[in-house]
Design a protein around this motif. Structure first.
Motif, mmCIF file in Angstrom:
data_model
loop_
_atom_site.group_PDB
_atom_site.id
_atom_site.type_symbol
_atom_site.label_atom_id
_atom_site.label_comp_id
_atom_site.label_asym_id
_atom_site.label_seq_id
_atom_site.Cartn_x
_atom_site.Cartn_y
_atom_site.Cartn_z
ATOM 1 N N LEU A 1 0.832 -1.206 0.000
ATOM 2 C CA LEU A 1 0.000 0.000 0.000
ATOM 3 C C LEU A 1 0.869 1.260 0.000
ATOM 4 O O LEU A 1 0.658 2.189 -0.773
ATOM 5 N N LYS A 2 1.886 1.255 0.883
ATOM 6 C CA LYS A 2 2.790 2.400 0.945
ATOM 7 C C LYS A 2 3.528 2.571 -0.373
ATOM 8 O O LYS A 2 3.741 3.696 -0.847
ATOM 9 N N ALA A 3 3.932 1.465 -0.955
ATOM 10 C CA ALA A 3 4.655 1.526 -2.224
ATOM 11 C C ALA A 3 3.765 2.162 -3.288
ATOM 12 O O ALA A 3 4.216 2.989 -4.086
ATOM 13 N N TYR A 4 2.476 1.783 -3.275
ATOM 14 C CA TYR A 4 1.574 2.307 -4.295
ATOM 15 C C TYR A 4 1.354 3.807 -4.090
ATOM 16 O O TYR A 4 1.361 4.582 -5.048
ATOM 17 N N ALA A 5 1.220 4.223 -2.838
ATOM 18 C CA ALA A 5 1.058 5.650 -2.548
ATOM 19 C C ALA A 5 2.307 6.420 -2.986
ATOM 20 O O ALA A 5 2.226 7.520 -3.539
ATOM 21 N N LEU B 1 -5.076 10.093 -0.016
ATOM 22 C CA LEU B 1 -6.326 9.340 -0.154
ATOM 23 C C LEU B 1 -6.048 7.857 -0.367
ATOM 24 O O LEU B 1 -6.706 7.002 0.234
ATOM 25 N N ILE B 2 -5.075 7.551 -1.198
ATOM 26 C CA ILE B 2 -4.775 6.138 -1.463
ATOM 27 C C ILE B 2 -4.388 5.432 -0.166
ATOM 28 O O ILE B 2 -4.904 4.369 0.166
ATOM 29 N N TYR B 3 -3.474 6.069 0.596
ATOM 30 C CA TYR B 3 -2.975 5.420 1.807
ATOM 31 C C TYR B 3 -4.073 5.304 2.870
ATOM 32 O O TYR B 3 -4.286 4.240 3.443
ATOM 33 N N GLN B 4 -4.794 6.419 3.079
ATOM 34 C CA GLN B 4 -5.783 6.411 4.160
ATOM 35 C C GLN B 4 -6.981 5.526 3.815
ATOM 36 O O GLN B 4 -7.457 4.771 4.667
ATOM 37 N N ILE B 5 -7.454 5.582 2.586
ATOM 38 C CA ILE B 5 -8.585 4.725 2.207
ATOM 39 C C ILE B 5 -8.153 3.276 2.216
ATOM 40 O O ILE B 5 -8.879 2.390 2.682
ATOM 41 N N GLY B 6 -6.932 3.025 1.766
ATOM 42 C CA GLY B 6 -6.382 1.665 1.803
ATOM 43 C C GLY B 6 -6.390 1.116 3.218
ATOM 44 O O GLY B 6 -6.738 -0.039 3.456
ATOM 45 N N ARG B 7 -6.033 1.980 4.172
ATOM 46 C CA ARG B 7 -6.000 1.521 5.564
ATOM 47 C C ARG B 7 -7.400 1.223 6.091
ATOM 48 O O ARG B 7 -7.595 0.287 6.856
ATOM 49 N N LEU B 8 -8.364 2.036 5.640
ATOM 50 C CA LEU B 8 -9.749 1.788 6.037
ATOM 51 C C LEU B 8 -10.182 0.392 5.602
ATOM 52 O O LEU B 8 -10.972 -0.265 6.252
ATOM 53 N N PHE B 9 -9.646 -0.030 4.440
ATOM 54 C CA PHE B 9 -10.013 -1.367 3.958
ATOM 55 C C PHE B 9 -9.124 -2.456 4.541
ATOM 56 O O PHE B 9 -9.068 -3.562 4.028
ATOM 57 N N GLY B 10 -8.387 -2.088 5.547
ATOM 58 C CA GLY B 10 -7.634 -3.101 6.261
ATOM 59 C C GLY B 10 -6.259 -3.403 5.702
ATOM 60 O O GLY B 10 -5.596 -4.337 6.145
ATOM 61 N N LEU B 11 -5.811 -2.621 4.707
ATOM 62 C CA LEU B 11 -4.447 -2.822 4.219
ATOM 63 C C LEU B 11 -3.503 -2.084 5.156
ATOM 64 O O LEU B 11 -3.919 -1.212 5.908
ATOM 65 N N SER B 12 -2.249 -2.402 5.085
ATOM 66 C CA SER B 12 -1.329 -1.713 5.992
ATOM 67 C C SER B 12 -0.377 -0.827 5.209
ATOM 68 O O SER B 12 -0.077 -1.093 4.072
#
Lengths: 72, 681
Positions: free
Chosen positions: B621-625, B670-681
């Motif tokens: 997720l971090k890499a994608y952000a 948005l990518i990182y925070q929304i990703g985290r909402l969906f349970g990604l780290s």
């Protein structure tokens, strides 16, 4: 009538150009002057490709509507 | 005796091919003083040693409405080249002769080249060269630059013309415009020549331009007001007589003359009205149903080839070469030579790691440039602009914005420069702001690195999605900006479509090599210097002591200072911050910096070792952000310079880069925070 009314492949004669000054000048440089013969080769969503003096020129719908021609 | 010949011609007349054939490799590319229009110079080395060839910008006329036209005209009038070589597309002769007539009006020594004569021949157009020479009063040489035929003859004929001009024997030009205009022209010349003769002007030409209503000439030669007054009355009489404005009258008069010449000298098998094979292709390519799917397929195919299997193959190949052959050999040499450890570290950890992690992408970038050259040389690029015009209009852009945008996938600098073909300032500004969202070739190494490390199963799709992200953001930004700070009507789209052509491998090769070499040169200079500097900054602290842990270094301190800004985006560590910062030097440096910071100097099997190292600091997720931030944030210094030049305003330059960086932050957030909402780290 405006150039947009000319059917595909039919020749027409340029009559008068009501486009803005700069556009009109550029069209004239490309040979689109009163009396010149012009022919629509292809149409896509109102934008045209025309044959003018053997060259192919793309013209958007807005300009084509301002270019008055006569059927010949 | 040294001569200077200038090449002048319409866009798409094959002028550049002719220039390449005459000068071979002996050319120099620079800029015209004060502007960013490319200036090419070369020597006719293979034909005659001391002949200098200048390639003037491609233009349709000598009227002063575009920068290119003004540059070409000023060069011819002020620098007085010994001969002007006018390159004409023989298969499109009627329109091309318009410029020829204007060159004739200038009265300069002129040679007409009927280029692409093979195309005209294949079409069974018969051009009577002797008659054409007679009617135009200038030498005419048939040639085909792409087949290297007639090239020597062009230079040889120009030499003859230059010699003749030196003896002072210049033929009195015969009249081109119609009698009534020529009559008025005589009157104006009578007024101008007393001043003109004293100052050594070309009075006939200046009179003509004044009568035509050329403001630039009026200003340049400081025409006295009493003459202007007389001039006005002549102009009014002319307009009244023809019941049309002056420009139309002159353009019409020139084209009428051309028609008469063509009638007597050119026999067309097909006539002007028949459909050529190029038209038939256009019926399909610009077909209202097929055009868009075809366009998308072509774009997709290019991305697949460049970033898919073939692209990856080239990366592995260079990677192996760099780490085994180059680094391995260097290390053995340095060890054998007993070189000090810090120097060994500088060479292997700094320079080889920095350059190596970037050079692996050269073949892939060349491949991309190859396809861009292919699109341009076949003539599809212009069609794509036509096809995209309607869609781009919805975003406040015109079809002409498409070309800068597509070039943006190669390099932002030429892309931003290409925006100058847009006539309206508003369209140009919007295009310049949006173009850097098209991910440039130099950003590719960053995605390739992260995709390989974190998304090994679907690298291609991930990289593609980043490109799409850039495009989507550009679309949304277009809609946003055209409804806020850049309101107004989009300029009309009028553009010549060159006939489809089969490109020559040589032309494509030259195109690709030029870009590729520029990239390697950059690697050799800017990136080399950056690598050394980064290595230094991460090896020493503020008291110039070598540090054990790079985190204690100068670079570490800088990174830590700005890292908190990126914390909400998921990459708040100092190494990422430093990499993004150094990325402003050139985007490839992001990878080089990470390479140095993760200490990959110890030569391993592959540079992809870096990817393994990154897995300790990043999650997918971090890499994608991080990738999303990279595609969107402000471009490198070189592109920034280009933006400043083209915007010609600091305010708009900062609006552009501020907007880009702001959007980058928001999207990555948005990518990182929304990703985290969906349970990604």
């Amino acid at each position: 009538m405006p150039l947009t009314m000319v059917p595909l492949g039919k020749e027409a004669i340029v009559n008068v150009c009501n486009a803005k000054e700069a556009t009109k000048k550029f069209l004239e440089t490309l040979g689109i002057t009163p009396g010149a013969s012009i022919c629509v080769i292809s149409e896509m969503g109102g934008n045209l490709i025309v044959n003018i003096k053997g060259a192919r020129v793309a013209i958007n719908r807005g300009v084509a509507q301002q270019l008055m021609v006569e059927a010949c | 005796m040294t001569y200077t010949f200038a090449l002048v011609g319409n866009p798409n007349s094959g002028k550049t091919t002719m220039f390449n054939e005459i000068t071979g490799a002996a050319q120099h590319v620079g800029n015209w003083p004060g502007v960013t229009v490319e200036k090419k110079e070369g020597k006719a080395r293979k034909i005659k040693e001391d002949v200098k060839i200048i390639d003037l910008p491609g233009i349709y006329s000598l009227s002063p409405y575009s920068l290119e036209e003004i540059i070409a005209r000023d060069y011819i009038v002020d620098e007085k080249p010994d001969v002007v070589i006018n390159i004409v597309d023989a298969s499109n002769i009627e329109r091309n002769l318009y410029l020829t007539l204007q060159l004739k009006e200038l009265g300069v020594p002129l040679v007409l080249v009927l280029n692409m004569i093979d195309v005209a021949d294949a079409r069974k157009d018969r051009i009577d060269i002797n008659e054409l020479e007679k009617y135009l009063g200038i030498p005419v040489i048939p040639a085909s630059a792409s087949k290297n035929s007639g090239v020597r003859e062009v230079v040889e004929k120009a030499l003859v013309v230059a010699e003749t001009a030196k003896t002072g024997f210049v033929k009195k030009d015969h009249k081109v415009l119609d009698d009534i205009i020529e009559g008025y022209l005589d009157e104006v010349e009578k007024l101008i020549s007393p001043i003109g003769n004293a100052k050594g002007w070309n009075s006939r030409w200046i009179s003509l331009k004044l009568l035509e209503g050329d403001e630039k000439v009026k200003e340049k030669y400081h025409i006295p007001t009493n003459i202007i007054k007389d001039l006005k009355s002549f102009q009014e009489k002319l307009e009244k007589h023809y019941e049309n404005d002056l420009e139309t009258v002159f353009a019409d008069s020139r084209y009428k003359y051309i028609s008469r010449v063509i009638e007597k000298t050119v026999k067309k098998q097909l006539g002007n009205s028949g459909l050529t094979w190029s038209d038939k292709v256009d019926r399909i390519v610009t077909n209202r149903i097929l055009a868009i799917p075809l366009f998308l397929s072509i774009m997709y195919a290019i991305f697949q080839i460049t970033f898919g299997a073939i692209g990856s193959f080239t990366i592995d190949w260079v990677d192996g070469f760099m780490s085994d052959a180059v680094a391995g050999t260097l290390l053995r040499w340095l060890e054998a030579g007993g070189v000090a450890e810090w120097l060994r570290a500088l060479v292997i950890d700094g320079i080889v790691a920095g350059l190596g992690s970037m050079l692996v992408f050269v073949p892939q970038i060349m491949l991309l440039f190859f396809f861009l050259a292919l699109l341009e040389d076949t003539g599809y690029m212009a069609r794509a602009a036509f096809i995209m015009d309607r869609f781009l209009r919805k975003l406040g852009l015109s079809g002409k914005s498409f070309i800068p945008m597509l070039l943006g996938f190669g390099c932002g600098v030429p892309a931003v420069m290409a925006s100058r073909t847009l006539e309206s300032e508003k369209d140009r500004r919007l295009t310049i702001i949006l173009t850097p969202f098209m991910s440039c070739g130099a950003k590719l190494p960053v995605y390739a690195l992260f995709a390989a490390a974190f998304f090994s199963n679907n690298q291609g799709a991930i990289i593609f999605s980043i490109y799409v992200l850039g495009i989507v953001i550009a679309i949304l930004s277009g809609i946003l900006l055209k409804n806020s700070i850049l309101k107004g009507e989009v300029a009309p789209f009028v553009m010549e479509l060159p006939p489809y052509r089969i490109p020559t491998l040589k032309g494509l090769g030259i195109h690709m090599a030029e870009r590729g070499m520029a990239f390697i040169k950059k690697a050799g200079t800017i990136i080399f210097a950056a690598a050394v500097m980064i290595w230094f900054l991460q090896s020493f602290d503020f008291s110039v002591q070598m540090v054990e842990d790079p985190a204690d270094s100068i670079l570490g301190a800088m990174g830590k200072a700005i890292a908190p800004i990126f914390a909400p985006l998921g990459f708040g560590d100092w190494k990422s911050a430093v990499a993004l910062l150094t990325g402003l030097i050139a985007k490839e440096v992001v990878v080089a910096t990470l390479g140095i910071l993760y200490g990959l100097g110890e030569v391993g099997e592959e540079v992809t070792q870096l990817g393994v190292a990154l897995q300790t600091a990043f999650t997918p997720l971090k890499a994608y952000a991080f990738m999303a931030f990279t595609v969107l944030y402000m471009p490198c210094i070189a592109a920034f310079g280009a933006i400043k030049r083209e915007m010609n305003s600091w305010k708009w330059t900062f609006i552009a880069v501020g907007y880009q960086t702001g959007i980058a932050w928001i999207v990555a957030f948005l990518i990182y925070q929304i990703g985290r909402l969906f349970g990604l780290s």
